[in-house]
Design an enzyme around this catalytic site. Structure first.
Site, PDB file in Angstrom:
ATOM      1  N   ASP A   9      46.966  50.440  35.648  1.00 45.04           N
ATOM      2  CA  ASP A   9      47.832  51.076  36.636  1.00 45.04           C
ATOM      3  C   ASP A   9      48.873  51.890  35.855  1.00 45.04           C
ATOM      4  OD1 ASP A   9      49.360  51.469  39.124  1.00 45.04           O
ATOM      5  OD2 ASP A   9      50.743  50.009  38.252  1.00 45.04           O
ATOM      6  N   ASP A  11      52.352  53.508  37.353  1.00 45.80           N
ATOM      7  CA  ASP A  11      53.745  53.248  37.726  1.00 45.80           C
ATOM      8  C   ASP A  11      54.056  51.763  37.706  1.00 45.80           C
ATOM      9  OD1 ASP A  11      54.867  55.985  38.632  1.00 45.80           O
ATOM     10  OD2 ASP A  11      52.942  55.859  39.656  1.00 45.80           O
ATOM     11  N   ASP A 168      50.725  45.570  38.214  1.00 48.27           N
ATOM     12  CA  ASP A 168      52.061  44.985  38.316  1.00 48.27           C
ATOM     13  C   ASP A 168      52.432  44.572  39.735  1.00 48.27           C
ATOM     14  OD1 ASP A 168      52.318  47.797  39.137  1.00 48.27           O
ATOM     15  OD2 ASP A 168      54.459  47.359  39.228  1.00 48.27           O
TER      16      ASP A 168
END
Length: 219
Positions: A9, A11, A168
């Protein structure tokens, strides 16, 4: 399980753009005499679209309309300035280096636009580390749908059992698992309190364990 690819991922995972965005919006809410709740914001992390409308949320909070263009013109430079202060998250560079040394393919699966992801990767001198990216403006459905990971796998020419996703947020983890990948959760300060239990492994950061050790434990 023979792992031959890592899909990150972007961001909040490679670069913490999420905390600066929350901070910049918090400043906007404070300037309008109200408070931005992390409980509300957390549901927006890792996705896009109707769930993510801070302007409407601000207007509901204060009971009147706001000048959205004026807010946009002031907040975005502030957001970008806060991001400029960020470095890649702990352990990210070490895992990228180790993955390349081990011959693993590297990709990115991000809900953000291609321009956003590529511009930041260029600024961090990381774009050439990744052979392929899959971005939000290239699919019909973003996370938590599996489309981005499916596109990343297609471009990497890998099956879901050959790749590890690094995420995240709950939305990102849901997308990775829906696509059939083993998923490692690495929360940032904003997502650390969230329920990341759907991940197969949770690390405090990628600096917690070397990539080789994680690969051995999975194997």
């Amino acid at each position: 399980m023979t792992i031959s690819a890592l899909i990150f991922d972007f961001d909040g995972t490679i670069l913490d753009t999420e905390t600066p965005e929350f901070e910049s919006w918090s400043e906007v809410f404070t300037a309008h005499g109200t408070t931005l709740s992390l409980d509300w914001w957390s549901g927006c992390i890792g996705t896009a679209g109707l769930a993510f409308d801070p302007y409407a949320h601000l207007e509901r909070s204060i009971g009147r309309t706001v000048d959205r263009e004026a807010i946009r013109a002031g907040r975005r430079p502030r957001h970008l300035a806060l991001i400029e202060c960020q470095q890649p998250r702990p352990g990210v560079l070490q895992w990228i280096t180790a993955a390349r040394a081990a011959g693993l393919s590297l990709g990115v699966a991000s809900t953000s636009s291609r321009d956003w992801v590529h511009d930041h990767l260029d600024r961090l001198a990381l774009r050439t580390s990744f052979s392929h990216t899959a971005c939000g403006d290239e699919v019909d459905r973003v996370k938590p749908a599996p489309d981005l990971y499916q596109l990343a796998l297609q471009r990497l020419q890998k099956g879901p059992d050959q790749a590890i996703a690094i995420e995240d947020s709950p939305n990102g983890i849901a997308a990775a698992k829906a696509a059939g990948l083993f998923c490692i959760a690495v929360p940032n300060p904003l997502t650390e309190p969230l329920d990341l239990s759907a991940a197969d492994l949770r690390l405090t950061s990628l600096a917690e364990l070397p990539l080789a050790e994680v690969l051995r434990s999975i194997g």
